[in-house]
Motif scaffolding. Structure first.
Motif, PDB file in Angstrom:
ATOM      1  N   THR A 406       0.825  -1.206   0.000  1.00 41.79           N
ATOM      2  CA  THR A 406       0.000   0.000   0.000  1.00 41.79           C
ATOM      3  C   THR A 406       0.865   1.265   0.000  1.00 41.79           C
ATOM      4  OG1 THR A 406      -1.699  -1.223   1.151  1.00 41.79           O
ATOM      5  CG2 THR A 406      -1.939   1.151   1.146  1.00 41.79           C
ATOM      6  N   LYS A 407       1.963   1.225   0.756  1.00 42.40           N
ATOM      7  CA  LYS A 407       2.863   2.389   0.750  1.00 42.40           C
ATOM      8  C   LYS A 407       3.447   2.604  -0.644  1.00 42.40           C
ATOM      9  CE  LYS A 407       4.480   2.751   5.485  1.00 42.40           C
ATOM     10  NZ  LYS A 407       5.597   2.601   6.406  1.00 42.40           N
ATOM     11  N   LEU A 409       2.126   1.669  -3.479  1.00 40.28           N
ATOM     12  CA  LEU A 409       1.061   2.147  -4.372  1.00 40.28           C
ATOM     13  C   LEU A 409       0.841   3.644  -4.190  1.00 40.28           C
ATOM     14  CD1 LEU A 409      -1.807  -0.519  -4.187  1.00 40.28           C
ATOM     15  CD2 LEU A 409      -0.714   0.333  -6.249  1.00 40.28           C
ATOM     16  N   THR A 410       0.816   4.076  -2.934  1.00 43.53           N
ATOM     17  CA  THR A 410       0.602   5.500  -2.635  1.00 43.53           C
ATOM     18  C   THR A 410       1.689   6.341  -3.292  1.00 43.53           C
ATOM     19  OG1 THR A 410      -0.374   4.859  -0.520  1.00 43.53           O
ATOM     20  CG2 THR A 410       0.317   7.149  -0.736  1.00 43.53           C
ATOM     21  N   LYS A 411       2.922   5.871  -3.147  1.00 37.39           N
ATOM     22  CA  LYS A 411       4.045   6.634  -3.708  1.00 37.39           C
ATOM     23  C   LYS A 411       4.014   6.603  -5.241  1.00 37.39           C
ATOM     24  CE  LYS A 411       9.000   7.209  -3.224  1.00 37.39           C
ATOM     25  NZ  LYS A 411      10.259   6.692  -2.695  1.00 37.39           N
ATOM     26  N   CYS A 413       1.485   6.314  -7.175  1.00 36.76           N
ATOM     27  CA  CYS A 413       0.416   7.181  -7.685  1.00 36.76           C
ATOM     28  C   CYS A 413       0.840   8.654  -7.631  1.00 36.76           C
ATOM     29  CB  CYS A 413      -0.868   6.973  -6.878  1.00 36.76           C
ATOM     30  SG  CYS A 413      -1.711   5.439  -7.296  1.00 36.76           S
ATOM     31  N   ARG A 414       1.560   9.020  -6.589  1.00 43.83           N
ATOM     32  CA  ARG A 414       2.040  10.407  -6.507  1.00 43.83           C
ATOM     33  C   ARG A 414       3.032  10.687  -7.633  1.00 43.83           C
ATOM     34  NH1 ARG A 414       7.107  12.090  -4.702  1.00 43.83           N
ATOM     35  NH2 ARG A 414       7.004  10.621  -2.972  1.00 43.83           N
ATOM     36  N   ASN A 416       3.239   9.172 -10.470  1.00 44.41           N
ATOM     37  CA  ASN A 416       2.485   9.156 -11.727  1.00 44.41           C
ATOM     38  C   ASN A 416       1.818  10.512 -11.958  1.00 44.41           C
ATOM     39  OD1 ASN A 416       1.627   7.704 -14.011  1.00 44.41           O
ATOM     40  ND2 ASN A 416      -0.394   7.408 -13.094  1.00 44.41           N
ATOM     41  N   ALA A 417       1.213  11.050 -10.887  1.00 43.66           N
ATOM     42  CA  ALA A 417       0.566  12.363 -10.993  1.00 43.66           C
ATOM     43  C   ALA A 417       1.607  13.435 -11.312  1.00 43.66           C
ATOM     44  CB  ALA A 417      -0.162  12.683  -9.688  1.00 43.66           C
ATOM     45  N   LYS A 418       2.791  13.265 -10.722  1.00 44.29           N
ATOM     46  CA  LYS A 418       3.839  14.257 -10.971  1.00 44.29           C
ATOM     47  C   LYS A 418       4.320  14.181 -12.425  1.00 44.29           C
ATOM     48  CE  LYS A 418       8.050  16.142  -9.046  1.00 44.29           C
ATOM     49  NZ  LYS A 418       9.083  16.047  -8.021  1.00 44.29           N
ATOM     50  N   LYS A 420       2.547  13.345 -14.991  1.00 46.67           N
ATOM     51  CA  LYS A 420       1.518  14.005 -15.804  1.00 46.67           C
ATOM     52  C   LYS A 420       1.708  15.512 -15.778  1.00 46.67           C
ATOM     53  CE  LYS A 420      -2.180  10.603 -15.254  1.00 46.67           C
ATOM     54  NZ  LYS A 420      -3.375  10.287 -14.488  1.00 46.67           N
ATOM     55  N   LYS A 421       1.990  15.993 -14.582  1.00 47.76           N
ATOM     56  CA  LYS A 421       2.169  17.445 -14.413  1.00 47.76           C
ATOM     57  C   LYS A 421       3.411  17.920 -15.195  1.00 47.76           C
ATOM     58  CE  LYS A 421       2.779  20.753 -10.622  1.00 47.76           C
ATOM     59  NZ  LYS A 421       4.167  20.990 -10.310  1.00 47.76           N
ATOM     60  N   PHE A 451      -0.003  -2.119 -10.850  1.00 49.16           N
ATOM     61  CA  PHE A 451      -0.324  -0.765 -10.477  1.00 49.16           C
ATOM     62  C   PHE A 451      -1.038  -0.037 -11.617  1.00 49.16           C
ATOM     63  CE2 PHE A 451       1.382   3.285 -11.782  1.00 49.16           C
ATOM     64  CZ  PHE A 451       0.881   4.130 -10.835  1.00 49.16           C
ATOM     65  N   ASP A 452      -0.644  -0.381 -12.840  1.00 48.65           N
ATOM     66  CA  ASP A 452      -1.168   0.346 -13.981  1.00 48.65           C
ATOM     67  C   ASP A 452      -2.542  -0.152 -14.416  1.00 48.65           C
ATOM     68  OD1 ASP A 452      -0.269   2.568 -15.116  1.00 48.65           O
ATOM     69  OD2 ASP A 452       0.582   1.624 -16.900  1.00 48.65           O
TER      70      ASP A 452
END
Lengths: 455, 227
Positions: A406-407, A409-411, A413-414, A416-418, A420-421, A451-452
């Motif tokens: 879970t840790k 996955l959380t990282k 996802c962050r 991944n969002a970064k 995109k940005k 994850f994907d």
């Protein structure tokens, strides 16, 4: 006979517990007893107790029940839709028959059952420790080979004793396991003995003349044609499972030793014989359970299997329930399991999930809301992934190793969002972009790229 | 008691407004302790004010877990009508007064001396309280502080239904603190995430078909999915 209803007023963790074991509304078998039942639940919720209760009612023998079992009732479904209501009261079993006869008298009961089910095998029961049980018995007898204690037909013939209801109960938890095997393998052994006799007769006849030899050999061929080798059929049924272990049933006899007359033998796929003491625990588990289920007439038989997953690799587990039910299509099975893979073989109404309530008593978790109708079931193990079954049916709170997955996955996802940005800002090619991408890909690799996957 | 707390109307993980305490008798009792800075009487789940505080918090939190926002109780079960004139919770039958929730001391180090401190309490889902236990916390994600702003610290992956640190955060130390708290508060905990996936997937699917439905849990995740 099949069990369609159980009611336990008070017994250990059960209090006012009822279990309806029929197909729900909207099902093609609506109202009929379930063909198979899967008992699941935390250790201590009473799965084995329920199997014991079934055993007591089916065998009409209260000694199978615990002495402290009181006020337990079962409804059994008989031929033609008739029902017997059986009640266990303070260790005594009372049956109310459809002809309004209430009977505690064993002779009357036997008479009733003999009339309606003269040839039915009543029960086949496999404990979770089927291998251990057999090994213990063999240790007591100072041997590691069950064949030493199986008897040939002629040896059996010398023994006294007639056939009764006990002969139609195959309980592998009890000490008569080896005798049970003798009964199961009788036709195979008869066939082997006959085959051996023909061989000897042919040899003798050839000593007299070629013509006599040919005559006896012709008889032998005719017998072979008229009486197919029962091992052929057994091999046909069991080999699809055994082939997964790179093994197969040995169909021909070489009569190198007396053991050839006694037990099923197996070889590798390339034909090398594997002696019993070389069988893996999984191999034993499959042969010791599937053979009786296939060999015995199981029409209207109740079959209890505790922990069918024992010693079986996951790929074998995926098909084992279907294998068993294919071998005994007209029986009623009760499985008790801790395996999500085993559970995936069941329709949702066939699953009896036992849970502890806040008051400490056990209840059955319902998978439907409102009326018991197939459309109202919200959980169906056949549609779920293994992790989904673990979470929704076995109540596992996490989908993996929570401390790591879970840790990560959380990282991920962050990151991944970064990414995109950074892409939106045309900064992927910068040092920061490359570093973020490398870090993301490393983590995604660890997560097997699951994850994907969209949830 | 006006019966209209802000938290019943959507919003975000979410900033929790705890100014309205329905449990009046408890509020007066604890105010006395605070006035003279006395050590609180020992905290216990069997204490007479336990349920008063729990239900009062559920009212402030809009009926959801303060951290994970999973639904716990509707407004009828935790609203002002459940308290008598003295501000005591009126216990009813098992059905009406049983909640899948527990009181959580946000900062467990305060439990011994200030075990009944209102500001340190949240009502949380009993699915996550076991894992938080007595681990030390970071006030960065305490939902009732004036500085708390979920948009500043959190991001949400709508494909995987995972909360993560806001990608706009540059300070690695802040990122680490936020991720530690996401883990500690159980925002992505197995069953919580599973419930969120099942609930929001249906809501979002319908939304994509222009069928908007009222949302009663996972407000922050929902809000972030829509943005």
């Amino acid at each position: 006979m099949k069990i369609s209803y159980l009611e336990i007023r008070a017994y250990h963790q059960f209090k006012d517990f009822t279990l309806c074991l029929t197909y729900p509304k909207g099902h093609e078998k609506e109202g009929m007893p379930l063909d198979k039942v899967c008992l699941i639940g935390q250790s201590g919720t009473g799965k084995t107790s329920l199997l014991n209760i079934c055993r007591a009612f089916v065998t009409r023998d209260a000694s199978h029940a615990g002495s402290d079992m009181r006020h337990i009732m079962a409804v059994s479904y008989l031929k033609g839709g008739m029902k017997v209501i059986s009640t266990l009261r303070h260790g005594r079993l009372v049956h109310e028959y459809p002809d309004e006869r209430e009977s505690e008298n064993m002779a009357h009961q036997r008479e009733y059952w003999e009339e309606r089910y003269p040839d039915t095998n009543i029960l086949i029961s496999f404990p979770a420790e089927i291998n251990t049980n057999l090994n213990q018995i063999l240790q007591e007898k100072n041997s590691d080979n069950p064949m030493d204690y199986l008897k040939t037909d002629s040896e059996l013939a010398k023994e006294p004793g007639g056939k009764g209801a006990e002969d139609r109960i195959f309980d592998f938890e009890r000490n008569n396991v080896l005798e049970v095997w003798n009964r199961i393998l009788k036709d195979i052994n008869d066939y082997k003995v006959e085959d051996l006799k023909y061989g000897q007769r042919t040899t003798k006849a050839l000593n007299i003349s070629i013509e006599e030899g040919e005559r006896v050999f012709e008889e032998f061929r005719k017998w072979k044609k008229d009486c197919p080798n029962p091992l052929e059929n057994l091999a046909h049924q069991l080999n699809p499972i055994l082939n997964k272990f790179y093994l197969k049933i040995k169909k021909d006899f070489d009569f190198e030793s007396a053991d050839d007359l006694k037990f099923v033998k197996i070889t590798t796929l390339s034909g090398v014989e594997v002696p019993y003491n070389g069988w893996s625990t999984g191999t034993k588990q499959v042969i010791l359970t599937a053979t009786p289920i296939f060999k015995l007439d199981t029409k209207d038989t109740v079959i209890l299997i505790d922990e069918p997953e024992r010693s079986l690799y996951p790929d074998i587990q995926t098909g084992i329930v279907d294998d068993y039910t294919r071998l005994a299509p007209r029986a009623q099975f009760f499985f008790a399991t801790h395996s999500p893979i085993i559970a995936s073989s069941f329709e949702p109404w066939e699953i009896v999930e036992l849970r502890f309530g806040k008051d400490g008593h056990v209840y059955r978790e319902k998978y439907y809301e409102g009326e018991d109708h197939v459309r109202n079931y919200s959980i169906d193990p056949r549609f779920l992934r293994w992790d989904g079954i673990l979470m929704h049916i076995f109540d596992l709170k996490v989908e993996g190793n929570e401390a790591f997955r879970t840790k990560a996955l959380t990282k991920a996802c962050r990151l991944n969002a970064k990414l995109k940005k950074l892409r939106a800002e045309s900064r992927i090619e910068t040092e920061e972009g490359r570093k973020t991408l490398a870090e993301f890909e490393w983590l995604a690799q660890k997560l097997a790229w699951r994850f994907d996957e969209k949830s | 008691m006006n019966g209209s707390p802000k938290n019943w109307h959507g919003g975000l993980m979410r900033k929790v407004d705890k100014t309205e305490i329905l449990a009046n008798e408890y509020a007066s009792w604890i105010a006395e302790y605070e006035k003279i800075s006395r050590k609180h009487v020992g905290y216990s789940a069997s204490h007479k004010y336990y349920k008063d505080v729990l239900v009062s918090l559920l009212w402030c939190q809009g009926g959801v877990c303060a951290y994970t926002e999973i639904f716990i109780a509707n407004r009828e079960r935790c609203g002002p009508d459940n308290f008598d004139e003295q501000g005591r919770y009126m216990e009813r039958g098992k059905e009406e007064s049983g909640f899948a929730a527990q009181l959580d001391h946000f900062d467990s180090t305060l439990k011994a001396a200030e075990g009944w401190k209102w500001d340190n309490f949240f009502a949380v889902s009993d699915k996550i309280n076991v894992q938080k236990r007595n681990k030390s916390v970071d006030y960065i994600l305490k939902p009732d502080t004036p500085e708390y702003d979920p948009h500043r610290f959190l991001g949400y992956d709508r494909d995987r239904h995972i909360f993560h640190a806001n990608p706009d955060l540059e300070d690695e130390c802040i990122i680490e603190r936020v991720e530690e708290m996401i883990d500690l508060l159980g925002l992505n905990y197995g069953t919580i995430r599973d419930n969120r996936i099942r609930y929001l997937s249906l809501i979002l699917k319908r939304l994509s078909l222009d069928l908007e439905e009222p949302v009663y849990q996972f407000f922050t995740a929902y809000q972030m999915c829509r943005e």
